[in-house]
Design an enzyme around this catalytic site. Structure first.
Site, PDB file in Angstrom:
ATOM      1  N   SER A   7      -4.779  10.864  -1.634  1.00  0.00           N
ATOM      2  CA  SER A   7      -5.071   9.565  -1.588  1.00  0.00           C
ATOM      3  C   SER A   7      -3.885   8.867  -0.923  1.00  0.00           C
ATOM      4  O   SER A   7      -2.635   8.990  -1.409  1.00  0.00           O
ATOM      5  CB  SER A   7      -5.327   8.924  -2.870  1.00  0.00           C
ATOM      6  N   HIS A  33      -8.515  10.584   1.336  1.00  0.00           N
ATOM      7  CA  HIS A  33      -9.157   9.399   0.725  1.00  0.00           C
ATOM      8  C   HIS A  33      -8.267   8.288   0.959  1.00  0.00           C
ATOM      9  O   HIS A  33      -7.051   7.737   0.742  1.00  0.00           O
ATOM     10  CB  HIS A  33      -8.705   9.734  -0.970  1.00  0.00           C
ATOM     11  N   ASP A  35      -8.134   4.181  -0.155  1.00  0.00           N
ATOM     12  CA  ASP A  35      -8.370   3.260  -1.003  1.00  0.00           C
ATOM     13  C   ASP A  35      -8.352   1.728  -0.566  1.00  0.00           C
ATOM     14  O   ASP A  35      -7.345   1.225  -0.206  1.00  0.00           O
ATOM     15  CB  ASP A  35      -7.316   3.178  -2.135  1.00  0.00           C
ATOM     16  N   MET A  37      -8.791  -2.171  -1.273  1.00  0.00           N
ATOM     17  CA  MET A  37      -8.844  -3.057  -2.694  1.00  0.00           C
ATOM     18  C   MET A  37      -8.703  -4.334  -1.942  1.00  0.00           C
ATOM     19  O   MET A  37      -7.811  -4.626  -1.052  1.00  0.00           O
ATOM     20  CB  MET A  37      -7.741  -2.639  -3.421  1.00  0.00           C
ATOM     21  N   HIS A  66     -12.762   4.640  -0.255  1.00  0.00           N
ATOM     22  CA  HIS A  66     -13.194   4.181  -1.365  1.00  0.00           C
ATOM     23  C   HIS A  66     -13.101   2.844  -1.525  1.00  0.00           C
ATOM     24  O   HIS A  66     -12.011   2.116  -1.543  1.00  0.00           O
ATOM     25  CB  HIS A  66     -12.461   4.817  -2.590  1.00  0.00           C
ATOM     26  N   MET A  68     -12.850  -0.244  -3.154  1.00  0.00           N
ATOM     27  CA  MET A  68     -12.878  -1.312  -4.552  1.00  0.00           C
ATOM     28  C   MET A  68     -12.897  -2.682  -4.166  1.00  0.00           C
ATOM     29  O   MET A  68     -11.954  -3.472  -4.194  1.00  0.00           O
ATOM     30  CB  MET A  68     -11.544  -0.898  -5.094  1.00  0.00           C
ATOM     31  N   MET A 137     -14.774   7.522 -11.818  1.00  0.00           N
ATOM     32  CA  MET A 137     -13.213   7.080 -11.788  1.00  0.00           C
ATOM     33  C   MET A 137     -12.787   7.703 -13.253  1.00  0.00           C
ATOM     34  O   MET A 137     -13.326   7.347 -14.290  1.00  0.00           O
ATOM     35  CB  MET A 137     -13.268   5.544 -11.856  1.00  0.00           C
ATOM     36  N   PHE A 143      -5.050   1.244  -8.994  1.00  0.00           N
ATOM     37  CA  PHE A 143      -3.456   1.372  -8.887  1.00  0.00           C
ATOM     38  C   PHE A 143      -3.415   2.856  -8.802  1.00  0.00           C
ATOM     39  O   PHE A 143      -4.115   3.607  -9.388  1.00  0.00           O
ATOM     40  CB  PHE A 143      -2.516   0.872  -9.992  1.00  0.00           C
ATOM     41  N   GLY A 144      -2.462   3.457  -8.082  1.00  0.00           N
ATOM     42  CA  GLY A 144      -2.130   4.894  -8.253  1.00  0.00           C
ATOM     43  C   GLY A 144      -1.131   5.213  -9.203  1.00  0.00           C
ATOM     44  O   GLY A 144      -0.737   4.094 -10.043  1.00  0.00           O
ATOM     45  N   ASP A 175     -11.569  10.665  -9.517  1.00  0.00           N
ATOM     46  CA  ASP A 175     -10.627  10.103  -8.994  1.00  0.00           C
ATOM     47  C   ASP A 175      -9.742   9.310 -10.071  1.00  0.00           C
ATOM     48  O   ASP A 175      -9.996   8.437 -10.748  1.00  0.00           O
ATOM     49  CB  ASP A 175     -10.882   8.905  -7.748  1.00  0.00           C
ATOM     50  N   GLY A 197      -3.568  11.517  -5.662  1.00  0.00           N
ATOM     51  CA  GLY A 197      -2.554  10.657  -4.822  1.00  0.00           C
ATOM     52  C   GLY A 197      -1.131  10.959  -5.032  1.00  0.00           C
ATOM     53  O   GLY A 197      -0.421  11.655  -4.562  1.00  0.00           O
ATOM     54  N   SER A 198      -0.530  10.510  -6.412  1.00  0.00           N
ATOM     55  CA  SER A 198       0.819  10.783  -6.671  1.00  0.00           C
ATOM     56  C   SER A 198       1.012  12.300  -7.005  1.00  0.00           C
ATOM     57  O   SER A 198       2.210  12.805  -6.625  1.00  0.00           O
ATOM     58  CB  SER A 198       1.092   9.996  -7.997  1.00  0.00           C
TER      59      SER A 198
HETATM   60  O1  LIG Z   1      -8.999   4.679  -6.567  1.00  0.00           O
HETATM   61  C1  LIG Z   1      -7.701   4.851  -7.047  1.00  0.00           C
HETATM   62  C2  LIG Z   1      -7.043   4.136  -7.837  1.00  0.00           C
HETATM   63  O2  LIG Z   1      -7.830   2.897  -8.028  1.00  0.00           O
HETATM   64  C3  LIG Z   1      -7.247   6.238  -6.711  1.00  0.00           C
HETATM   65  O3  LIG Z   1      -7.664   6.824  -5.538  1.00  0.00           O
HETATM   66  C4  LIG Z   1      -5.688   6.577  -6.519  1.00  0.00           C
HETATM   67  O4  LIG Z   1      -5.140   6.361  -5.625  1.00  0.00           O
HETATM   68  C5  LIG Z   1      -5.216   7.750  -7.072  1.00  0.00           C
HETATM   69  O5  LIG Z   1      -4.098   7.969  -7.392  1.00  0.00           O
HETATM   70  P1  LIG Z   1      -3.612   8.790  -8.437  1.00  0.00           P
HETATM   71  O6  LIG Z   1      -3.863   8.432  -9.908  1.00  0.00           O
HETATM   72  O7  LIG Z   1      -3.900  10.064  -8.348  1.00  0.00           O
HETATM   73  O8  LIG Z   1      -1.721   8.777  -8.419  1.00  0.00           O
HETATM   74 FE   LIG Z   2      -9.819   6.068  -5.186  1.00  0.00          FE
END
Ligand SMILES: O=C(CO)[C@@H](O)[C@H](O)COP(=O)(O)O
Ligand SMILES: [Fe+2]
Length: 228
Positions: A7, A33, A35, A37, A66, A68, A137, A143-144, A175, A197-198
């Site tokens: 992500s 991916h 995101d 928002m 994705h 949102m 989800m 948020f990541g 995700d 993501g992280s």
């Molecule tokens: O859609 C989302 C958050 O809303 C994700 O795609 C996050 O970006 C995933 O990040 P991590 O939880 O893997 O750090």
């Molecule tokens: Fe996402």
């Protein structure tokens, strides 16, 4: 075959093309991916159609968008036109999910629907054949870097049962909070596409993180299928 979709929410937005390349290459990420928002459906604001268009031109990796956002019925087709290979809308936001999934497919992308942690999968059983992917989800969207919610594991298992019972080809994506310490539980429960993501962009070597997450998921997925 497990897929890992990094992500870009956890990457450097000022260098998106380079950040995409850092996770690509042989044995690299399967999809990127993205995101989106809108600060209405979720309390955060990221990027929109023009950024997806630019990313599409700047990279080879297919884009998994994705959304949102509110009113995906209006916006999702524009992400297909911008070059997304897969577009995910939220079940909680779509006014006409069947019509929208058909429109996304007709425009040439994979159609996908996402469920927030508290949204059950059962009411959508009859709609699954209209989809190419279902996203469960594993954190509240927005948020990541949030902690993985274990309470979503039974829903992943139920979604896998419904997909298999109907003999469907659709991918089951998870995700949120997916990392080396949670990916195996998701794979055992039946997920086959993993957004991280992280866990990818926070790693010293993001491409190596993708390979190692995929290896973990493959192994745990095989064990899960054996156990069922
Ligand atoms: O859609 C989302 C958050 O809303 C994700 O795609 C996050 O970006 C995933 O990040 P991590 O939880 O893997 O750090
Ligand atoms: Fe996402």
């Amino acid at each position: 075959m497990a897929q890992i979709n990094p992500s870009i929410l956890s990457s450097d937005f000022a260098r998106l093309a380079e950040e995409a390349q850092r996770v690509g290459g042989p044995e690299g990420a399967d999809w990127l991916h993205v995101d989106v928002m809108d600060n209405h459906f979720v309390p955060n604001l990221t990027l929109g159609v023009p950024v997806v268009e630019s990313l599409r031109r700047a990279t080879d990796i297919p884009l998994d968008c994705h959304l949102m956002i509110e009113d995906p019925d209006r916006w999702a087709p524009q992400y297909v036109e911008a070059g997304a290979g897969s577009v995910t809308f939220h079940a909680e936001a779509a006014a006409a999910p069947v019509r929208l999934a058909r429109e996304i497919r007709a425009k040439g992308a994979r159609a996908s629907m996402a469920l927030k942690p508290a949204t059950p999968v059962e009411p959508y059983e009859d709609l699954l054949p209209e989809l190419d992917m279902l996203l469960v989800m594993t954190v509240e969207p927005g948020f990541g870097g949030q902690a993985f919610l274990d309470v979503t594991l039974p829903k992943i298992r139920r979604a896998r049962q419904l997909i298999d019972r109907h003999g469907l080809e659709l991918w089951l994506q998870v995700d949120g909070g997916v990392s080396a310490s949670t990916i195996e539980r998701c794979a055992e429960a039946g997920a086959d596409v993993f957004v991280a993501g992280s866990a990818v962009y926070g790693a010293e070597d993001p491409a190596a993180a993708v390979r190692s997450l995929r290896a973990q998921a493959e192994q745990a997925g095989a064990a899960g299928r054996h156990a069922h």
